[in-house]
Design an enzyme around this catalytic site. Structure first.
Site: not given
Length: 332
Positions: A159, A10, A36-38, A13-14, A155
């Site tokens: 978690k 990931g 990451d996936i992209r 991401g941020q 979410y």
């Protein structure tokens, strides 16, 4: 430290986009694999370069990875002989409420895949990011380390479940899994990513561009936040702490700054006096109201010496300086 090989899942991401660079400064560029996936937006490759990988001599090693594919994840762990995994892939709170079942599947399946890949390949440490979203309406003002978890969003539910699975794998298999319950994270390096606290990132972008800001929360909604620099320091400080100093195997509370939209707007006006904010609460207001206004992180302070360095005005000053640089470079 030289023997470490770190996989960040990931990485676009941020948190991930900043953490990758932070870790590379500590361990060396060649020791940290981003995935990451992209591909990252700035890493647009010519057609002759294989799409699964960014050349390490250009930007650091990047592997394209769908973390819901357990075999692909395990293959990466084996290929690089990974010693640490930072698992950051997840659908966040606001986006998650739009597609609850998809959010549960992605958030949980990716983590199960990480746990199994780490267990089967003797990965030394795993980092799992949790969130203040694990707390619910039963925690009205200040969340203690062992407050009851009653999450109000899918979410938060995912978690909280992940925290318990972390503790299970520690108890059952002796795996060294470490976790932080992040508050809202504010940073200039990336755009908002679909979280309820993301107004506190977007507001600075609007202010620097001379635009008014319409807030999706009520003016006085106080939420726990943390500046990205403090979040990175806490993450690495936790991961580098001696194993015998880690007393919490679910997730540590982490606190930085608690403030409301009207307070951050007032902080911005100290530098940009004509900044204008209006309020139009939407479905995210209910999510915010389910979270505590303050976090007690005394256990993290006691166990591994956590201390935040930024208050609201110091964060505001740095956010505005860095975002001005960013937008000026785009214009030029």
């Amino acid at each position: 430290m030289k023997s470490e090989c770190i996989l960040v899942i990931g990485a676009n991401g941020q948190i991930g986009s900043v953490l990758v660079e932070y870790l590379r400064e500590i361990y060396g560029v060649e020791k940290v694999i981003a995935s990451d996936i992209r591909l990252p937006e700035h890493q647009v490759l010519p057609h002759r370069v294989p799409l699964h990988r960014v050349p390490p001599h250009e930007t650091g090693l990047f592997e394209k990875l769908d973390a819901t594919d357990g075999n692909a994840l395990a293959a990466l762990v084996k290929k690089y002989r990974v010693t640490q995994i930072y698992h950051l892939a997840a659908i966040l709170s606001a986006k998650g409420e739009q597609e609850p079942l998809k959010t549960w599947h992605i958030n949980m399946q990716t983590y199960f895949n990480v746990l199994e890949a780490a267990r089967e390949n003797q990965v030394a440490k795993v980092f799992y990011p949790s969130s203040i979203a694990v707390f619910g309406d039963n925690v009205d003002t200040k969340a203690e380390q062992w407050s009851y978890l009653d999450p109000a969003t899918v979410y938060g539910i995912s978690k909280a479940a992940g925290e318990n699975w972390s503790n299970y794998y520690f108890q059952r298999y002796g795996m060294d899994i470490r976790s932080l319950r992040y508050p809202g994270i504010i940073g200039y390096q990336s755009m908002p990513g679909g979280g309820t606290t993301d107004y506190a990132v977007d507001i600075y972008h609007k202010a620097v561009q001379g635009e008014a800001f319409e807030c999706f929360l009520e003016a006085g909604t106080t939420l726990p936040m943390i500046y990205i620099s403090d979040a990175m320091d806490a993450t690495v400080r936790l991961m580098e702490a001696p194993k015998d100093k880690i007393s919490v195997r679910t997730s540590y509370n982490l606190a930085g700054i608690s403030f409301s939209p009207e307070e951050v707007a007032a902080s911005i006006r100290k530098i940009i006096p004509d900044f204008n904010i209006t309020y139009k609460p939407d479905f995210r207001q209910k999510i915010a109201e389910s979270w505590p206004a303050q976090i007690d992180d005394m256990q993290a302070r006691k166990d591994w010496g956590w201390r935040p360095a930024y208050n609201l005005d110091k964060m505001t000053e740095e956010m505005i300086i860095e975002l001005k640089k960013k937008y000026q470079s785009v214009k030029s």
